[in-house]
Design an enzyme around this catalytic site. Structure first.
Site, short mmCIF file in Angstrom:
data_model
loop_
_atom_site.label_atom_id
_atom_site.label_comp_id
_atom_site.label_asym_id
_atom_site.label_seq_id
_atom_site.Cartn_x
_atom_site.Cartn_y
_atom_site.Cartn_z
N HIS A 167 17.23 -75.82 80.44
CA HIS A 167 17.71 -75.87 81.83
C HIS A 167 19.21 -76.14 81.85
O HIS A 167 19.80 -76.54 80.85
CB HIS A 167 16.93 -76.93 82.61
CG HIS A 167 15.47 -76.61 82.72
ND1 HIS A 167 14.55 -77.08 81.80
CD2 HIS A 167 14.78 -75.84 83.59
CE1 HIS A 167 13.35 -76.63 82.12
NE2 HIS A 167 13.46 -75.86 83.20
N ASP A 195 12.15 -68.83 88.36
CA ASP A 195 11.36 -69.94 87.83
C ASP A 195 12.07 -71.26 88.09
O ASP A 195 12.79 -71.41 89.09
CB ASP A 195 11.05 -69.72 86.35
CG ASP A 195 12.33 -69.44 85.52
OD1 ASP A 195 13.38 -70.02 85.83
OD2 ASP A 195 12.25 -68.66 84.56
N SER A 196 11.90 -72.24 87.20
CA SER A 196 12.46 -73.57 87.44
C SER A 196 13.98 -73.57 87.50
O SER A 196 14.59 -74.40 88.19
CB SER A 196 12.00 -74.54 86.35
OG SER A 196 12.40 -74.09 85.07
N ILE A 197 14.63 -72.64 86.78
CA ILE A 197 16.10 -72.62 86.81
C ILE A 197 16.58 -72.22 88.19
O ILE A 197 17.67 -72.61 88.63
CB ILE A 197 16.64 -71.68 85.71
CG1 ILE A 197 16.14 -72.12 84.34
CG2 ILE A 197 18.17 -71.68 85.72
CD1 ILE A 197 16.55 -71.21 83.19
#
Length: 245
Positions: free
Chosen positions: A194, A13-15
């Site tokens: 994050h 995902d975004s990480i």
């Protein structure tokens, strides 16, 4: 076309998507394996495992010649979003999360049994940090309650570890690792979820430790794809390439 180098795919995902940013864990990995392996970023901000399943045939097509040597699977932070708060559209029940992870691992392994799949648990959640981030970003429109909690995320981290054990693949337990450090909330998380540069460094170092357990995948052992310039005869540069062939 034959691969010049091994392929490493970072799927998450975004990480994962942010991992190629300055001081990101993906960028550090690509730098370590410069000229030795190609590191492909396949991170999708906001995605959960339910949506990740829709990408499997596109990200990991059934072509044995292109099968990666290493894949990181880093989902769970969005699956663990609470079903009755602001990020409910990302929520995936924990039983489905486990089944989805199993399906992802099975698909990748089905293309190539030799591919090393590394699961990474979601990191812990700093609920205070999430509230501060929400107020800073949305002002008066920010929700008072965080959309994720560390208590619930712990259950998803454990589920990820369970899948790794059941599937016989390595796992990096970020949820536990981060919390071994005092003031982990500020040290490792930039917005309660994050990663900071220090948090990215932990992911990088733990992943390198996993790879170093397999000597054929270490940066020291993998050869460069072409000779270093110091070995090239400037009067007859093609000779070394012909010799290598």
């Amino acid at each position: 076309m034959a691969k010049l180098r091994p392929h490493f795919v970072l799927f998450g995902d975004s990480i994962t998507q942010h991992s190629f940013a300055n001081e990101g864990w993906g960028a550090a990995l690509a730098d370590l394996y410069s000229r030795k392996a190609d590191v492909f970023l396949r991170g999708y901000s906001g995605y959960n495992t339910r949506w990740a399943l829709l990408l499997l045939d596109k990200v990991f097509p059934k072509v044995s010649s292109s099968a990666p040597e290493v894949v990181t699977v880093f989902f769970g932070a969005n699956d663990a979003a609470l079903p009755d708060r602001g990020s409910q559209r990302q929520h995936v029940p924990i039983s489905e999360y486990k089944a989805n992870l199993h399906q992802i691992v099975s698909h990748i392994k089905g293309n190539s049994e030799t591919t090393v799949v590394v699961l990474i648990t979601p990191p812990p959640v700093d609920e205070v940090g999430r509230r501060v981030y929400a107020r800073t970003t949305y002002g008066d429109k920010a929700e008072e309650l965080p959309e994720r909690t560390n208590e619930v995320t712990k259950l998803y981290a454990q589920a990820c570890k369970d899948v790794a054990k059941e599937a016989g693949v390595p796992v990096i337990d970020l949820w536990s690792l981060f919390q071994q450090t005092q003031n982990w909330q500020q040290a490792y998380l930039s917005d309660g979820l994050h990663l900071t540069p220090r948090g990215n460094r932990v992911v990088f170092e733990e992943l390198v430790n996993v790879l170093n357990c397999r000597p054929y995948l270490t940066a020291d052992e993998l050869p460069m794809d072409f000779p270093p310039f110091s070995e090239i005869d400037w009067k007859n540069p093609s000779s070394i390439f012909q010799a290598k062939e």
